[in-house]
Design a protein around this motif. Structure first.
Motif, short mmCIF file in Angstrom:
data_model
loop_
_atom_site.label_atom_id
_atom_site.label_comp_id
_atom_site.label_asym_id
_atom_site.label_seq_id
_atom_site.Cartn_x
_atom_site.Cartn_y
_atom_site.Cartn_z
N GLY A 1 0.55 -1.24 0.35
CA GLY A 1 -0.44 -0.17 0.09
C GLY A 1 0.18 1.17 0.10
N THR A 2 2.06 1.28 0.88
CA THR A 2 3.00 2.49 0.59
C THR A 2 3.28 2.64 -0.54
OG1 THR A 2 3.77 2.01 2.92
CG2 THR A 2 5.28 3.58 1.82
N ALA A 3 3.95 1.82 -1.20
CA ALA A 3 4.92 1.48 -2.96
C ALA A 3 3.62 2.19 -3.51
CB ALA A 3 4.99 0.64 -2.76
N GLY B 1 11.06 8.75 -7.52
CA GLY B 1 12.42 8.29 -6.96
C GLY B 1 12.17 6.78 -7.01
N GLU B 2 13.44 6.35 -6.65
CA GLU B 2 13.14 4.73 -6.39
C GLU B 2 12.80 4.10 -5.34
OE1 GLU B 2 17.28 3.13 -6.63
OE2 GLU B 2 17.84 4.69 -7.88
N VAL B 3 12.00 3.31 -5.67
CA VAL B 3 11.13 2.12 -4.65
C VAL B 3 11.10 1.28 -4.77
CG1 VAL B 3 8.67 1.36 -3.22
CG2 VAL B 3 9.42 4.31 -4.62
N PRO C 1 4.50 -10.47 -2.38
CA PRO C 1 3.26 -10.34 -1.69
C PRO C 1 2.86 -11.01 -1.94
CG PRO C 1 5.12 -8.47 -2.57
CD PRO C 1 5.02 -9.98 -3.32
N TYR C 2 2.00 -10.91 -1.01
CA TYR C 2 0.34 -12.01 -1.34
C TYR C 2 -1.11 -11.48 -0.09
CZ TYR C 2 1.88 -14.32 2.34
OH TYR C 2 2.83 -15.66 3.78
N TRP D 1 2.90 -5.14 -12.52
CA TRP D 1 2.61 -4.21 -11.47
C TRP D 1 4.19 -3.65 -11.85
CZ3 TRP D 1 4.03 -3.05 -6.71
CH2 TRP D 1 2.97 -1.61 -6.03
N TYR D 2 4.39 -4.42 -11.05
CA TYR D 2 5.89 -4.15 -10.35
C TYR D 2 6.67 -3.35 -11.27
CZ TYR D 2 4.58 -7.38 -6.46
OH TYR D 2 3.87 -7.35 -5.25
#
Lengths: 401, 112
Positions: free
Chosen positions: A17-19, A29-31, A40-41, A67-68
């Motif tokens: 959720g933060t990402a 920036g970089e995440v 992640p599940y 998504w990533y």
């Protein structure tokens, strides 16, 4: 100093959720997301469709693989962060590598609580927190197996419901006569607890004194019981312990959780904390799915220097015996309650009132009542008890006064 | 893409801020289609089944350009079907709708 590189430690709903909120908010920036698992599940299905085997791990991924790439979130999987090095602007990984980080977001989650019951270290005693836990537990839930579920809160009730659906013989034990009464109100909580017996789950009002391994099972001694009972497996659903070791070792303020301010910042301004392990001083840890996601949104706003999202009353759902339950707000602060529908009808809801305002609601198969209540709470719209109680007044119309 | 609309409802059949489901036998689509009436009286159509788990978006809460799934509160943009929040991760498929003289015409499979 501008924030160029954010490292998120933990890939639960708070971390992901933060990402997501960082990118939605325009962070360029970089995440980097570091997670112990393959990807992640989502955890709510672990006690339901994932436990029955109806859905597999890929089907409960929090985000699809694409998504990533699309969101430029670098996933460092199967990896643990072993230390925070805020002074060096980095975190240390298990293999000794340093990952550069201008800001770190701790989304380390929690571990299932294992109370010090003698014999609870047996392989026949399960907990449920991860997909691996669920995979292991599924093997034990074979048709006809005798299962003891310890703790009749949310996880315990969901596991008992799933186990009985899989054909197990289930005992559900809790030292509290009516679990969840503070969050659902005593009447609805009692009715819901009674739903177990109607669905062939035996509820026991007791504590567990000890477990003893036998050749053909595990014996449980209960405080109320005349004799020991033999089970094929036991599931402990008695709460969670926040994962605060990284924070503590890094010298952050920790007190029943990683202490954070309203913007999720810890006592070190380069480190934020979100989700289950984070606690705002003088408040309880929320320990709910949506609360964790909202922590992520607040942390992202802090990192972006943006306005935080509007606060909203806390909300959760749970499912048992094919009934969908939702709750919003704080029922324990209500001075009066109003019942809409009847417990034995197709759906019902309870509204908690105080000083002419709705402060909480809980529903069974009537999610719209809780959606309406949430807006009544957030917007402080004066409530009319007679209208709340009248099922012919549609939830939507409750907002119109 | 079909350009033949189907008259599926009267506007008054859909309560403001709510939705109704039109059966796939009528729409000829793989999924039922939810007709969703926003609080400003505009009407939108999305595939009815939430992209997360099995729930009918027609039973959802419609407000300010979004529909909220009745099960786990995933939100979808009424106009585009774009998902706005977890747990759903996939967009809902939108369909073109026209309201003429109080009648709702649906164009299944046609982009809005």
């Amino acid at each position: 100093m501008s924030v160029g590189r954010v490292v998120i430690v933990g890939g639960g709903i708070a971390g992901v959720g933060t990402a997501a909120a960082l990118r939605t908010g325009g962070f360029d920036g970089e995440v980097t997301l570091v997670d112990a698992g393959e990807f992640p599940y989502d955890r709510p299905p672990l006690s339901k469709d994932f436990l029955t085997g109806t859905r597999d791990l890929k089907e409960i991924a929090l985000q699809p693989p694409q998504w990533y790439d699309d969101q430029r979130v670098r996933l460092v999987n199967r990896t643990a962060v072993t230390a925070l090095r805020p002074r060096d602007g980095a975190v240390e990984l298990a293999d000794g590598r340093l990952l550069p980080a201008d800001r770190v977001v701790l989304a380390t989650g929690g571990a299932a609580a294992r109370p010090p019951i003698p014999g609870a270290d047996s392989d026949r005693v399960h907990v449920l927190r991860t997909a691996d836990d669920a995979d292991r537990l599924r093997l034990a839930l074979s048709p006809g197996a005798h299962i003891l579920v310890v703790g009749a809160g949310l996880i315990g009730a969901e596991v008992a419901s799933t186990a009985v659906r899989l054909g197990c013989q289930v005992d559900l034990v809790d030292p509290v006569a009516v679990p969840l009464a503070p969050v659902l109100g005593p009447d609805l909580a009692a009715w819901l607890h009674g739903l177990h017996a109607k669905n062939h789950v035996t509820t026991l009002h007791a504590s567990v004194e000890s477990f003893t391994e036998r050749s053909n099972g595990i014996e449980a001694r209960l405080t109320s019981s005349t004799g020991p009972r033999l089970y094929d497996a036991v599931v402990l659903g008695v709460g969670m312990v926040p994962c605060v070791d990284l924070a503590r070792t890094a010298g952050l303020d920790v007190d029943r959780g990683i202490l954070v301010d309203a913007g999720q910042m810890t006592s070190n301004p380069a480190v934020l904390a979100v989700g289950d392990p984070a606690r705002v001083r003088d408040e309880h840890r929320a320990e709910h799915w949506e609360a964790a996601q909202q922590d992520g949104a607040r942390a992202a706003a802090t990192l972006l220097g943006a306005a935080p999202p509007e606060p909203s009353a806390s909300w959760f759902w749970t499912d048992r015996h094919a009934r969908h339950i939702e709750a919003v707000g704080h029922m324990d602060t209500a001075s009066d309650t109003v019942l809409r529908g009847s417990f034995d009808g197709p759906s019902c809801a309870v509204f908690g009132l105080r000083d002419g305002l709705v402060v909480a609601a809980a529903s069974v198969d009537d999610p719209a009542a809780v959606r309406a209540a949430r807006r009544l709470i957030d917007r402080r719209i004066p409530a009319d008890a007679a209208r709340l109680a009248d099922p012919s007044v549609k939830p939507r119309d409750l907002l119109r006064g | 893409m079909s350009s033949t609309g189907i008259r599926v409802a009267a506007l008054d059949d859909i309560p403001e801020g709510e939705g109704i489901a039109i059966d796939k036998a009528i729409t000829g689509t793989a999924d039922n289609i939810a007709l969703l009436r926003d609080t400003d009286d505009s009407v939108y159509a999305l595939d009815d089944t939430c992209t997360h788990e099995t729930a009918s978006l027609a039973d959802g809460w419609v407000e300010d350009g979004f529909v909220e799934c009745p099960l786990h509160s995933s939100k979808f943009c009424l106009k585009s079907g774009e998902v706005q929040g977890l747990p759903a991760t996939r967009n809902a498929c939108p369909h073109r709708v026209e309201v003429r003289d109080g009648e709702v015409w649906l164009f299944p499979g046609e982009a809005p």
